[in-house]
Design a protein around this motif. Sequence first.
Motif, PDB file in Angstrom:
ATOM      1  N   GLU A   1       0.817  -1.197   0.000  1.00  0.00           N
ATOM      2  CA  GLU A   1       0.000   0.000   0.000  1.00  0.00           C
ATOM      3  C   GLU A   1       0.858   1.257   0.000  1.00  0.00           C
ATOM      4  OE1 GLU A   1      -3.877  -1.767   2.389  1.00  0.00           O
ATOM      5  OE2 GLU A   1      -2.568  -0.280   3.325  1.00  0.00           O
ATOM      6  N   GLU A   2       2.079   1.186   0.424  1.00  0.00           N
ATOM      7  CA  GLU A   2       2.915   2.373   0.571  1.00  0.00           C
ATOM      8  C   GLU A   2       3.771   2.646  -0.662  1.00  0.00           C
ATOM      9  OE1 GLU A   2       4.842   0.899   4.011  1.00  0.00           O
ATOM     10  OE2 GLU A   2       3.713   2.183   5.360  1.00  0.00           O
ATOM     11  N   THR A   3       3.896   1.673  -1.526  1.00  0.00           N
ATOM     12  CA  THR A   3       4.706   1.853  -2.712  1.00  0.00           C
ATOM     13  C   THR A   3       3.909   1.426  -3.939  1.00  0.00           C
ATOM     14  OG1 THR A   3       5.636  -0.379  -2.667  1.00  0.00           O
ATOM     15  CG2 THR A   3       6.783   1.318  -1.387  1.00  0.00           C
ATOM     16  N   SER A   4       4.198   2.048  -5.063  1.00  0.00           N
ATOM     17  CA  SER A   4       3.528   1.662  -6.300  1.00  0.00           C
ATOM     18  C   SER A   4       4.268   2.269  -7.478  1.00  0.00           C
ATOM     19  CB  SER A   4       2.067   2.132  -6.306  1.00  0.00           C
ATOM     20  OG  SER A   4       2.001   3.560  -6.270  1.00  0.00           O
ATOM     21  N   TYR A   5       4.093   1.652  -8.624  1.00  0.00           N
ATOM     22  CA  TYR A   5       4.550   2.223  -9.881  1.00  0.00           C
ATOM     23  C   TYR A   5       3.373   2.981 -10.496  1.00  0.00           C
ATOM     24  CZ  TYR A   5       8.595  -0.842  -9.477  1.00  0.00           C
ATOM     25  OH  TYR A   5       9.725  -1.456  -9.036  1.00  0.00           O
ATOM     26  N   TYR A   6       3.677   3.924 -11.362  1.00  0.00           N
ATOM     27  CA  TYR A   6       2.597   4.660 -12.007  1.00  0.00           C
ATOM     28  C   TYR A   6       3.018   5.136 -13.393  1.00  0.00           C
ATOM     29  CZ  TYR A   6       5.095   8.923 -10.579  1.00  0.00           C
ATOM     30  OH  TYR A   6       6.048   9.899 -10.399  1.00  0.00           O
ATOM     31  N   VAL A   7       2.017   5.376 -14.206  1.00  0.00           N
ATOM     32  CA  VAL A   7       2.186   5.984 -15.521  1.00  0.00           C
ATOM     33  C   VAL A   7       1.297   7.213 -15.552  1.00  0.00           C
ATOM     34  CG1 VAL A   7       1.814   5.735 -18.002  1.00  0.00           C
ATOM     35  CG2 VAL A   7       2.719   3.813 -16.681  1.00  0.00           C
ATOM     36  N   ARG A   8       1.805   8.319 -16.045  1.00  0.00           N
ATOM     37  CA  ARG A   8       0.963   9.506 -16.156  1.00  0.00           C
ATOM     38  C   ARG A   8       1.041  10.100 -17.559  1.00  0.00           C
ATOM     39  NH1 ARG A   8       3.979  14.192 -15.583  1.00  0.00           N
ATOM     40  NH2 ARG A   8       6.044  13.936 -14.647  1.00  0.00           N
ATOM     41  N   LEU A   9      -0.068  10.649 -17.991  1.00  0.00           N
ATOM     42  CA  LEU A   9      -0.190  11.324 -19.280  1.00  0.00           C
ATOM     43  C   LEU A   9      -0.665  12.740 -19.005  1.00  0.00           C
ATOM     44  CD1 LEU A   9      -2.109   8.490 -21.168  1.00  0.00           C
ATOM     45  CD2 LEU A   9       0.364   8.882 -21.151  1.00  0.00           C
ATOM     46  N   GLN A  10      -0.123  13.716 -19.735  1.00  0.00           N
ATOM     47  CA  GLN A  10      -0.473  15.092 -19.407  1.00  0.00           C
ATOM     48  C   GLN A  10      -0.493  15.991 -20.630  1.00  0.00           C
ATOM     49  OE1 GLN A  10       2.864  15.833 -16.769  1.00  0.00           O
ATOM     50  NE2 GLN A  10       3.760  17.280 -18.219  1.00  0.00           N
ATOM     51  N   TYR A  11      -1.255  17.081 -20.480  1.00  0.00           N
ATOM     52  CA  TYR A  11      -1.265  18.181 -21.451  1.00  0.00           C
ATOM     53  C   TYR A  11      -0.554  19.364 -20.820  1.00  0.00           C
ATOM     54  CZ  TYR A  11      -2.919  22.470 -23.615  1.00  0.00           C
ATOM     55  OH  TYR A  11      -2.968  23.712 -24.179  1.00  0.00           O
ATOM     56  N   ASN A  12       0.293  20.014 -21.600  1.00  0.00           N
ATOM     57  CA  ASN A  12       1.005  21.209 -21.131  1.00  0.00           C
ATOM     58  C   ASN A  12       0.617  22.394 -22.002  1.00  0.00           C
ATOM     59  OD1 ASN A  12       2.506  19.715 -19.239  1.00  0.00           O
ATOM     60  ND2 ASN A  12       3.992  19.158 -20.796  1.00  0.00           N
ATOM     61  N   GLY A  13       0.134  23.428 -21.389  1.00  0.00           N
ATOM     62  CA  GLY A  13      -0.160  24.657 -22.123  1.00  0.00           C
ATOM     63  C   GLY A  13       0.856  25.718 -21.784  1.00  0.00           C
ATOM     64  N   GLU A  14       1.683  26.077 -22.743  1.00  0.00           N
ATOM     65  CA  GLU A  14       2.688  27.119 -22.506  1.00  0.00           C
ATOM     66  C   GLU A  14       2.004  28.480 -22.561  1.00  0.00           C
ATOM     67  OE1 GLU A  14       4.991  25.875 -21.329  1.00  0.00           O
ATOM     68  OE2 GLU A  14       5.748  24.123 -22.361  1.00  0.00           O
ATOM     69  N   VAL A  15       1.760  29.067 -21.406  1.00  0.00           N
ATOM     70  CA  VAL A  15       0.992  30.306 -21.314  1.00  0.00           C
ATOM     71  C   VAL A  15       1.844  31.537 -21.614  1.00  0.00           C
ATOM     72  CG1 VAL A  15      -0.398  31.747 -19.775  1.00  0.00           C
ATOM     73  CG2 VAL A  15      -0.547  29.252 -19.642  1.00  0.00           C
ATOM     74  N   LEU A  16       3.102  31.504 -21.172  1.00  0.00           N
ATOM     75  CA  LEU A  16       3.945  32.697 -21.283  1.00  0.00           C
ATOM     76  C   LEU A  16       5.393  32.297 -21.572  1.00  0.00           C
ATOM     77  CD1 LEU A  16       4.207  35.799 -20.848  1.00  0.00           C
ATOM     78  CD2 LEU A  16       4.695  35.290 -18.445  1.00  0.00           C
ATOM     79  N   PRO A  17       5.966  32.792 -22.672  1.00  0.00           N
ATOM     80  CA  PRO A  17       7.385  32.511 -22.952  1.00  0.00           C
ATOM     81  C   PRO A  17       8.305  33.414 -22.131  1.00  0.00           C
ATOM     82  CG  PRO A  17       6.469  33.837 -24.709  1.00  0.00           C
ATOM     83  CD  PRO A  17       5.331  33.543 -23.766  1.00  0.00           C
TER      84      PRO A  17
ATOM     85  N   ALA B   1       5.062   9.998 -18.520  1.00  0.00           N
ATOM     86  CA  ALA B   1       6.106   9.641 -17.560  1.00  0.00           C
ATOM     87  C   ALA B   1       5.820   8.273 -16.968  1.00  0.00           C
ATOM     88  CB  ALA B   1       6.211  10.688 -16.460  1.00  0.00           C
ATOM     89  N   PHE B   2       6.888   7.637 -16.542  1.00  0.00           N
ATOM     90  CA  PHE B   2       6.807   6.380 -15.796  1.00  0.00           C
ATOM     91  C   PHE B   2       7.549   6.596 -14.491  1.00  0.00           C
ATOM     92  CE2 PHE B   2       8.800   2.381 -14.461  1.00  0.00           C
ATOM     93  CZ  PHE B   2       7.669   1.579 -14.329  1.00  0.00           C
ATOM     94  N   GLY B   3       6.911   6.233 -13.361  1.00  0.00           N
ATOM     95  CA  GLY B   3       7.538   6.547 -12.092  1.00  0.00           C
ATOM     96  C   GLY B   3       7.257   5.551 -10.993  1.00  0.00           C
TER      97      GLY B   3
ATOM     98  N   VAL C   1       9.311   9.587  -7.777  1.00  0.00           N
ATOM     99  CA  VAL C   1      10.393   9.821  -8.729  1.00  0.00           C
ATOM    100  C   VAL C   1       9.937   9.277 -10.076  1.00  0.00           C
ATOM    101  CG1 VAL C   1      12.798   9.384  -9.334  1.00  0.00           C
ATOM    102  CG2 VAL C   1      12.148   9.616  -6.927  1.00  0.00           C
ATOM    103  N   ASP C   2      10.065  10.067 -11.139  1.00  0.00           N
ATOM    104  CA  ASP C   2       9.697   9.542 -12.454  1.00  0.00           C
ATOM    105  C   ASP C   2      10.605  10.068 -13.550  1.00  0.00           C
ATOM    106  OD1 ASP C   2       8.724  12.080 -13.369  1.00  0.00           O
ATOM    107  OD2 ASP C   2       6.725  11.665 -12.623  1.00  0.00           O
ATOM    108  N   ILE C   3      10.554   9.375 -14.671  1.00  0.00           N
ATOM    109  CA  ILE C   3      11.266   9.762 -15.884  1.00  0.00           C
ATOM    110  C   ILE C   3      10.221  10.242 -16.881  1.00  0.00           C
ATOM    111  CG2 ILE C   3      12.738   8.978 -17.767  1.00  0.00           C
ATOM    112  CD1 ILE C   3      13.849   6.868 -15.876  1.00  0.00           C
ATOM    113  N   GLU C   4      10.395  11.461 -17.372  1.00  0.00           N
ATOM    114  CA  GLU C   4       9.366  12.105 -18.181  1.00  0.00           C
ATOM    115  C   GLU C   4       9.888  12.467 -19.565  1.00  0.00           C
ATOM    116  OE1 GLU C   4       6.349  15.950 -17.754  1.00  0.00           O
ATOM    117  OE2 GLU C   4       8.244  15.919 -16.660  1.00  0.00           O
ATOM    118  N   GLY C   5       9.075  12.205 -20.558  1.00  0.00           N
ATOM    119  CA  GLY C   5       9.298  12.707 -21.904  1.00  0.00           C
ATOM    120  C   GLY C   5       8.344  13.858 -22.152  1.00  0.00           C
ATOM    121  N   LEU C   6       8.858  14.971 -22.644  1.00  0.00           N
ATOM    122  CA  LEU C   6       8.060  16.203 -22.707  1.00  0.00           C
ATOM    123  C   LEU C   6       8.240  16.900 -24.055  1.00  0.00           C
ATOM    124  CD1 LEU C   6       6.310  18.183 -20.923  1.00  0.00           C
ATOM    125  CD2 LEU C   6       8.455  19.310 -20.349  1.00  0.00           C
ATOM    126  N   TYR C   7       7.125  17.353 -24.614  1.00  0.00           N
ATOM    127  CA  TYR C   7       7.162  18.161 -25.837  1.00  0.00           C
ATOM    128  C   TYR C   7       6.595  19.539 -25.525  1.00  0.00           C
ATOM    129  CZ  TYR C   7       6.127  19.930 -30.496  1.00  0.00           C
ATOM    130  OH  TYR C   7       6.070  20.704 -31.634  1.00  0.00           O
TER     131      TYR C   7
END
Length: 289
Positions: free
Chosen positions: A94-110, A140-142, A150-156
């Motif tokens: 219950e205290e540990t787990s692996y996870y996968v996350r998917l996300q949208y990123n909106g770049e609001v301000l350069p 990401a996979f974490g 802790v996770d490793i993320e690929g980001l565009y």
Amino acid sequence: MQKKLAEAQEKYIGKEFQGISGGGKVSVLVEVIKIGSYKAKKVNIDLELMRNEEKDIVEDLVTAAFNDAVKKAEEDMANATSDLADPVGPISDEETSYYVRLQYNGEVLPLFTKVDNMKIKKGTDDVDPFKASFIGGGAAFGYKMDDIRVDIEGLYSQLNKNVNNDEVLTPDTVAGSLTAISGLVNVYYDIAIEDMPITPYVGVGVGAAYISTPLKDAVNDQKSKFGFAGQVKAGVSYDVTPEVKLYAGARYFGSYGANFDKSGGEKDKGGHTVLYSTVGAEAGVAFNF
């Protein structure tokens, strides 16, 4: 750890245990009313003891039966929570787990994005060469352990050329978009709120980014270059189920070090060093397993 221990102990409130003495001639049924407190609900005494009118013996046997019931309750509770109570014992699933996350990123301000030695005008005004595109995403996979992830993320991430409709930049040397494809190692701290499905989080990440050329026409065929990348983020997650979480937050992402030639006659001399720097929002879903 303490939260999980408390939750396990709470399950015992209202549970009943029976203690016996005198070879089964006296029994007492007790109820756990709170951790460490018990209430006698029923006493059963064999008629043979009552006929003999051995008052002192009966009283001792009732006391012994009550104590026996309490002992059983505490032993049962200790066995059920021993792994949680032992800080050096094995960590439960219950205290540990692996996870996968998917996300949208909106770049609001350069924020602070710039390209060295690139001076751009729109009409008579000096302007930044790129603007927010609201285009971005990642996965990401974490691994999660208690309040740390802790996770490793690929980001565009993408910024667009700073023009609208028929506007023209002078000189017209700016690429239609500036992109960053990055890989990052992130560390998060989840701020647990007891008995709430909402969990605030903060995180930082470092890695590398593959930055596209900021120039409309790549010089010396330098279409992309690597640079250092980093990010800082904060947000809130919501537990839809124990396995599925939704989250949303704010994020700063930056990359520096990608250096592009500004002259065909000066190969690998650089001149256009890109500072890719954005503030945006993120939203996504995470799956625990």
